[in-house]
Design an enzyme around this catalytic site. Structure first.
Site, PDB file in Angstrom:
ATOM      1  N   ASP A 265       0.854  -1.175   0.000  1.00  0.00           N
ATOM      2  CA  ASP A 265       0.000   0.000   0.000  1.00  0.00           C
ATOM      3  C   ASP A 265       0.896   1.234   0.000  1.00  0.00           C
ATOM      4  O   ASP A 265       2.125   1.156   0.162  1.00  0.00           O
ATOM      5  CB  ASP A 265      -1.000  -0.010   1.170  1.00  0.00           C
ATOM      6  CG  ASP A 265      -2.231   0.844   0.841  1.00  0.00           C
ATOM      7  OD1 ASP A 265      -2.169   1.645  -0.120  1.00  0.00           O
ATOM      8  OD2 ASP A 265      -3.261   0.726   1.529  1.00  0.00           O
TER       9      ASP A 265
HETATM   10  C1  BGC Z   1      -5.017   3.187  -0.103  1.00  0.00           C
HETATM   11  C2  BGC Z   1      -5.156   2.135  -1.172  1.00  0.00           C
HETATM   12  C3  BGC Z   1      -4.920   2.736  -2.532  1.00  0.00           C
HETATM   13  C4  BGC Z   1      -3.551   3.384  -2.550  1.00  0.00           C
HETATM   14  C5  BGC Z   1      -3.183   3.976  -3.880  1.00  0.00           C
HETATM   15  C6  BGC Z   1      -3.743   3.998  -0.261  1.00  0.00           C
HETATM   16  O1  BGC Z   1      -3.723   5.111   0.567  1.00  0.00           O
HETATM   17  O2  BGC Z   1      -5.024   2.560   1.159  1.00  0.00           O
HETATM   18  O3  BGC Z   1      -6.419   1.540  -1.083  1.00  0.00           O
HETATM   19  O4  BGC Z   1      -5.029   1.755  -3.518  1.00  0.00           O
HETATM   20  O5  BGC Z   1      -3.540   4.414  -1.586  1.00  0.00           O
HETATM   21  O6  BGC Z   1      -3.865   5.120  -4.146  1.00  0.00           O
END
Ligand code: BGC
Length: 724
Positions: A265
């Protein structure tokens, strides 16, 4: 999973043989462009880094021309000509927004779930995207948590079905096709159970709850060949998921057989330092790689940390190569080596886009849940002359997007006001917002009350701003923000005195704790965030052109103190006794939810009768046919939704009071009846024994069928499960 062609396998090995360490780490790195911001902004992507092979993947890049240019630099100007993964949070549509995921779940329709993912994939792929950070599969029973809006709601069964449909929709029949994108099942695992619903907080659930509730949707995604998985930001019993070798290498890869790519993430590898399990980027990178994380999203930890980690012997080159191989294999499966430009080259026709909006309207109308309809306040009377649309969400097109609006423009959504004016061209549709969504200014309430005077009906459009749910949007007070309650109470009083019906419409990414409103409004709708066709979809429901058919996929609490509240709880040794002491209950609130899971009214009036099972004794290999007669006793055509629950009466492990095993839908003309058939494979009734191994225990299982998880509404039959 699509097996690699021999030619691709050879190509990957040749590339690996030629790559420098930096180029390998580039393949394990995904950096953010700044076209949309989905986390703390750390660094923009640098085209020089792509040329030099230091960045092999991007996210948050929007637009076909931009995507094509980045691919061009990667394949024409970098030494090894390796194309990029280009990922984006295509959560509920790309440019054309469908309702937010929780709203879409309210359809309880796998085909619809697959269809919207297919359309979102086509639209995103036309913009050069080849990876969608979706579906989000975190089961959650906590409306305080803002991300409940992104996922399947409270039921693991729904999570499994959603996973299957979404992976199928995003990835299509062939991942290499120009309109397919790699799906990323997220966030493995347990994120929906953050402590007290507080975003990013620790998760500490039992092994049993993990296996019964949180893992199954991911297991389903893996079985359907999901291309990638994203570990959660959170720690699980103290071990951050990004460094959780037991969960990632053990459970996900070894036990579930996941062979795809693990994408971290956003910045979560560097955040291992904040978690307190790594001293610096070197240790953080080593922990994540050893746990099995292939791609570092934006933290730069792999680029900076893995070379020293390699020197110190914290990781091996073989581990790095293993991850690089997986990333290259995904690029091959996506057809990127054959033709890196196949996505984002052909613009979509106007007809395709129009058709997609039509679908968005249909899905949005079907996602709306009619929570109450006292005195049949809905649908609006056919001859409504004057309608007052009151509240801060009545003319708020940008808010209709909900969180994660991807590439959708704020003005591309239809407001309630615009939708109602279009639907009722001969009526006077007046509007006053009264108050803002948040904030303390109540000076507009008096003017709003004047707009109500003389109206045939008032529609109160209340709820959250789009940014009040989604990531980093936990709420300790998940009711109406700002001064909306004051507005609503003033309107209810004024309209009540004049016998004007008041219809409440809630725009929200979670169940809102509004028992007072449910009790006093003539009718109450959960519209969630309906997406681009919001106003038109709502008009369909309010005017009665479409009967509501959405069902809530989460239990609505009547008090925050009831959270977590869900239908699949265990009975306890002292189950609810509404009067007696020493029972599992509150002394100051009922145990009952405001609305149970599955609740949703229609404009029809359905009765269910004559539940029968065939056979009534069955072993694991059998499938039981469950039939129930459904009659529509109203004067309107409507669609009824019927849930199939089971309850094991006795088991070695205390069984949940209800387990969901199926959903059926039936549309009936006025005054007609028909038989609905549901199928229950007996093997589905197996559960985890005391040793956590799945087993089907012989014995009596109650089969409960009805319109929601409210016990009193269910018909009951009995199935005798016998040993094979
Ligand atoms: C979120 C994810 C997301 C990623 C990319 C993160 O802050 O938890 O769900 O896919 O950002 O944008």
């Amino acid at each position: 999973m699509r097996t690699l062609k021999l030619r691709d396998e050879r190509h990957i090995e040749t590339l690996l043989g030629r790559m420098t360490l930096t180029e390998k780490l580039g393949q394990l790195t995904m950096m953010a462009a700044s076209h949309t911001v989905t986390g703390p902004v750390i660094t923009g992507h640098s085209t020089d880094d792509i040329r030099a092979g230091r960045i092999g993947n991007l996210l948050n890049l929007i637009g076909a021309a931009a995507a094509r240019e980045m691919q061009r630099i990667a394949v024409e100007e970098s030494r090894l000509a390796i194309p990029l993964l280009i990922g984006l949070d295509v959560i509920h549509g790309h440019r054309t927004l469908f309702p937010v995921p929780l709203a879409e779940v309210a359809l309880f329709d796998s085909e619809a779930w697959a269809l919207t993912a297919r359309e979102a994939a086509r639209e995103a792929a036309a913009d050069g995207i080849n990876m969608a950070f979706a579906p989000m599969l975190d089961v959650s029973r906590d409306p305080r948590w803002g991300r409940i809006v992104e996922g399947p709601g409270e039921s693991p069964w729904v999570g499994r079905k959603l996973a299957e449909a979404k992976v199928r929709g995003f990835q299509g029949a062939d991942l290499a096709a120009a309109d397919s994108v790699a799906a990323v099942a997220k966030h493995f695992c347990g994120y929906g159970a953050v402590t007290a619903g507080r975003e990013y907080a620790s998760v500490d659930v039992s092994e049993r709850t993990l296996l019964e509730v949180h893992v199954p949707p991911f297991a389903a995604a893996v079985s359907c060949g999901v291309a990638a998985v994203m570990p959660a930001f959170t720690d699980l019993a103290g071990i951050p998921m990004t460094a959780n070798a037991h969960m990632l290498r053990g459970r996900l890869r070894r036990e579930l057989g996941f062979e795809g790519v693990l994408v971290s993430d956003y910045n979560s590898i560097a955040e291992l330092i904040q978690h307190g399990v790594a001293a610096d980027l070197v240790e953080a990178a080593a922990l994540a790689l050893r746990a099995g994380v292939d791609v570092d999203m934006v933290s730069g930890a792999y680029l900076q940390g893995l070379p020293p980690a390699l020197e110190r012997g914290l990781v091996s080159l073989a581990e790095i190569d293993e991850s690089v191989r997986r990333v290259l294999a995904l690029k091959a499966r996506l057809g990127l080596f054959e033709d890196p430009y196949r996505r984002g080259t052909v613009a979509e026709s106007a007809a395709t886009v129009t058709e997609r909006r039509r679908l968005a309207r249909d899905i949005a109308a079907r996602s709306i849940v009619l929570l109450t309809n006292r005195d049949d306040a809905l649908p609006l009377a056919a001859g409504v002359r004057r309608l007052a649309l009151i509240g801060p969400l009545a003319d708020a097109p940008a808010e209709m997007r909900g969180p994660w609006w991807c590439a959708a423009q704020p003005d591309a959504q239809v407001s309630v006001l615009a939708g109602m004016r279009a639907a009722l061209p001969r009526s006077q549709v007046l509007h006053a917002s009264g108050v803002d969504i948040a904030g303390d200014d109540d000076s507009g309430i008096a003017a709003a009350l004047e707009v109500c005077d003389g109206a045939d009906a008032v529609v109160l459009c209340l709820g959250e701003a789009a940014t009040m749910s989604g990531e980093a949007a936990s709420r300790a007070h998940p009711g109406l923000p700002g001064r909306q309650r004051e507005l609503a109470e003033a309107v209810l009083q004024r309209a009540g005195a004049r016998a004007i019906p008041v219809i409440g419409v809630l725009f929200c990414g979670r169940p809102l704790v509004v028992p007072w409103l449910a009790q006093r409004a003539g009718a109450l709708l959960a519209a969630w965030f309906p997406g681009c066709e919001a106003g038109h979809a709502l008009a369909e429901i309010l005017t009665g052109r479409t009967s509501p058919s959405g069902r809530t996929p989460v239990t609505w609490p009547r008090a925050v103190g009831q959270i977590p509240i869900y239908f699949g709880h265990r009975n306890t040794g002292r189950p609810t006794d509404p009067t007696g002491p020493f029972a599992s209950r509150y002394i100051d609130e009922s145990n009952e939810p405001l609305f149970p899971f599955g609740h949703g009214l229609t404009y029809g009036r359905f009765t269910l009768s004559n539940l029968r099972l065939a056979p009534e004794r069955a072993a694991a290999s059998a499938t039981v046919e469950i039939r129930v007669d459904v009659a529509n006793e109203s004067g309107r055509r409507a669609e009824e939704t019927v849930f199939l629950f089971a309850r094991r009466l006795q088991s070695r492990v205390a069984p949940p009071v209800l387990e969901l095993h199926g959903v059926g839908k039936i549309a009936l003309d006025p005054g007609t009846r028909a038989t609905l058939t549901l199928h229950l494979p007996v093997a589905e009734l197996s559960s985890l024994g005391p040793d956590l191994a799945p087993a089907l225990e012989p014995g009596v299982v109650e089969i409960l069928v009805g319109p929601s998880a409210e016990r009193a509404s269910l018909l009951t039959g009995h199935l005798q499960v016998v040993a094979a």
